[in-house]
Design an enzyme around this catalytic site. Structure first.
Site, short mmCIF file in Angstrom:
data_model
loop_
_atom_site.label_atom_id
_atom_site.label_comp_id
_atom_site.label_asym_id
_atom_site.label_seq_id
_atom_site.Cartn_x
_atom_site.Cartn_y
_atom_site.Cartn_z
N GLU A 146 0.84 -1.21 0.00
CA GLU A 146 0.00 0.00 0.00
C GLU A 146 0.87 1.26 0.00
O GLU A 146 0.81 2.06 0.93
CB GLU A 146 -0.88 0.02 1.26
CG GLU A 146 -1.77 -1.18 1.45
CD GLU A 146 -2.38 -1.24 2.86
OE1 GLU A 146 -2.05 -0.38 3.71
OE2 GLU A 146 -3.16 -2.16 3.11
N ARG B 113 3.35 19.88 6.36
CA ARG B 113 4.38 18.96 6.86
C ARG B 113 5.50 19.65 7.66
O ARG B 113 5.90 19.14 8.70
CB ARG B 113 4.96 18.11 5.72
CG ARG B 113 3.89 17.23 5.03
CD ARG B 113 4.49 16.19 4.10
NE ARG B 113 5.22 15.20 4.82
CZ ARG B 113 6.52 15.18 4.99
NH1 ARG B 113 7.27 16.09 4.41
NH2 ARG B 113 7.09 14.25 5.71
N TYR C 30 5.37 18.06 11.26
CA TYR C 30 6.39 17.02 11.50
C TYR C 30 7.81 17.60 11.53
O TYR C 30 8.77 16.83 11.49
CB TYR C 30 6.39 15.99 10.36
CG TYR C 30 5.07 15.32 10.05
CD1 TYR C 30 4.40 14.56 11.00
CD2 TYR C 30 4.52 15.42 8.77
CE1 TYR C 30 3.22 13.93 10.68
CE2 TYR C 30 3.34 14.78 8.44
CZ TYR C 30 2.69 14.04 9.40
OH TYR C 30 1.52 13.40 9.08
N CYS D 171 -1.10 33.46 10.68
CA CYS D 171 -0.87 34.05 12.01
C CYS D 171 -0.46 32.99 13.02
O CYS D 171 -1.18 32.75 14.00
CB CYS D 171 -2.12 34.78 12.46
SG CYS D 171 -2.71 35.90 11.20
C1 LIG Z 1 -3.11 1.77 6.22
C2 LIG Z 1 -2.15 2.59 5.43
N1 LIG Z 1 -1.61 2.08 4.31
C3 LIG Z 1 -0.73 2.80 3.57
C4 LIG Z 1 -0.34 4.06 3.93
C5 LIG Z 1 0.62 4.80 3.05
O1 LIG Z 1 1.80 5.18 3.66
P1 LIG Z 1 2.96 5.80 2.80
O2 LIG Z 1 2.43 6.99 2.09
O3 LIG Z 1 4.00 6.15 3.79
O4 LIG Z 1 3.42 4.75 1.84
C6 LIG Z 1 -0.85 4.63 5.11
C7 LIG Z 1 -0.42 5.96 5.54
O5 LIG Z 1 -0.69 6.47 6.58
C8 LIG Z 1 -1.79 3.87 5.88
O6 LIG Z 1 -2.33 4.37 7.00
#
Ligand SMILES: Cc1ncc(COP(=O)(O)O)c(C=O)c1O
Length: 416
Positions: free
Chosen positions: A264, A303, A307, A334
């Site tokens: 993912e 970001r 972060y 602000c």
């Molecule tokens: C469940 C899940 N999958 C995939 C991702 C994607 O992460 P990245 O963009 O770091 O690959 C996230 C990001 O928060 C996530 O929560």
């Protein structure tokens, strides 16, 4: 994307504007898919939250990606972009009944559940709808990835995933439910991860879980999900996780289980392919510091403030002969935390200069807001020598859409 194109786009569309490079996204998708498929059968599900513009979604769908979503809004987007619902995985720790119902009705590929209560809810809603939910269990593998504390998600005590020692009981319950099928066991251990070791450790834990579920008679698993999180370079020479090393780290999970590996990735695919263009409004010296006040702020790119992320910043088409000066690049909002980059050496960042905030293609626009009643920026896609607007800059009317100064008042009795 070259500086001439960026200057033309800024002139034509105005600033701030996000600009994405379609060619680079294709290259990165191809590199990742090649590294993975060399080692094991794989399904790449793009994490929509990283950049959910329809044009980016359609581009990745066209390359063969599935989608990883975390809300009903993202389901709406991926369907609009042409993804088949069966190619969509629904992740996230808190799904509403409405979101679950809509996903089931659409024929979603899989719902990744993160708690016993959620699994029960999904199965009950599937029963009510007369269908069978395809369920994955997101495991919390108790692996700490070294990344920003806000983007660590795989360690004990965090809100994500089902604790390791509770997975077997939950898996049995899902397997026994007449309206649920357990199709996947997975994890997502965090974001902007630059080492293979935590993936290897998590994959080992998933492999032993799969073995114990099989020993318990569960035979319906179709894949194992190792999540996203591959880090990118936010400065020249930064350490990154090469897709080949990532593939090496998780391959033992396929070797042990024989199952395809679902990934993912979000940031890896789109992060390096985006820049935020902003113009310097004013220069200012105060208290021994030098500021370049830009027309983009933390509402456009959160970001750095959220972060303390460091994005490369450069002047587009640096003026010849200008010498570098140290300055803080700040926004108009602000908040003292409203900055794009601190103590940067920039040459030619005079009022009117165009700045490119690089590596902003992921978690840039998608985390933007209208804070300070600022219209969200435009988005542009560049593909070789052509470019087109893929989201117009918001209009002033968009700021008050849905609001009224004169509510239709309701009273206690009426509400009851
Ligand atoms: C469940 C899940 N999958 C995939 C991702 C994607 O992460 P990245 O963009 O770091 O690959 C996230 C990001 O928060 C996530 O929560």
């Amino acid at each position: 994307m070259n500086d001439g194109q960026l200057a033309t786009i800024a002139h034509a569309v105005g600033t701030p504007v996000y600009v994405y490079d379609a060619v680079l996204i294709r290259e990165r998708y191809a590199a990742l898919a090649a590294a993975l498929t060399r080692r094991f059968p794989t399904h790449v599900h793009y994490a929509v939250k990283a950049n959910s513009n329809l044009a980016i979604l359609a581009l990745l769908q066209g390359l063969g990606a599935g989608a990883d979503i975390v809300s009903g809004g993202e389901l709406f987007r991926v369907r609009a972009a042409g993804f088949a619902p069966g190619a969509v995985v629904f992740s996230g720790v808190g799904k509403t009944d409405e979101e679950i119902r809509d996903a089931l009705a659409a024929g979603i590929g899989m719902i990744n559940v993160e708690s016993e209560a959620e699994a029960e809810r999904v199965a009950a809603l599937a029963a009510a709808a007369g269908c069978t939910a395809r369920i994955g269990i997101r495991v919390n593998p108790d692996v700490l990835a070294e990344t920003h504390p806000y983007t660590q998600t795989g360690a004990k005590g965090m809100k994500f995933g089902v604790p390791l020692d509770r997975v077997s009981v939950l898996a049995r319950r899902v397997a026994d439910h007449p309206h649920a099928t357990l199709v996947c066991i997975g994890m997502h251990i965090g974001s902007q991860i630059i080492a293979g070791a935590p993936y290897r450790a998590g994959a080992e834990r998933l492999a032993s879980l799969v073995a114990s579920l099989r020993a318990d008679g569960i035979t319906t698993l179709e894949a194992v999900d190792v999540g996203g999180g591959l880090g990118i370079a936010y400065h020249a020479g930064a350490a990154v996780l090469d897709p080949e090393d990532f593939a090496d780290a998780v391959a033992p999970l396929h070797d042990a289980t024989g199952l395809p590996i679902l990934v993912e990735p979000g940031r890896y695919l789109v992060g390096p392919a985006g820049v935020l263009l902003t113009r310097v409004l004013f220069r200012k010296q105060a208290g021994g510091r030098d500021f370049a006040i830009a027309d983009a702020g933390m509402n456009d790119l959160l970001r750095p403030s959220l972060y303390q992320a460091i994005h490369p910043i450069r002047v587009v088409g640096t003026a010849a002969g200008a010498s570098p000066e140290e300055m803080d690049v700040v926004g108009p909002i602000c908040e003292t935390g409203d900055f794009l980059g601190l103590r940067r050496e920039l040459a030619g960042a005079t009022a009117g200069a165009l700045l490119a905030i690089e590596a902003a293609g992921a978690y840039g626009f998608s985390m933007s807001s209208q804070y300070n009643s600022r219209r969200r920026p435009a988005e542009v896609l560049v593909d070789g020598d052509r470019w087109g607007v893929v989201r117009s800059r918001e209009r002033l009317e968009d700021l008050t859409a849905g609001e009224t100064a004169t509510p239709r008042w309701r009273h206690e009795e009426e509400a009851a």
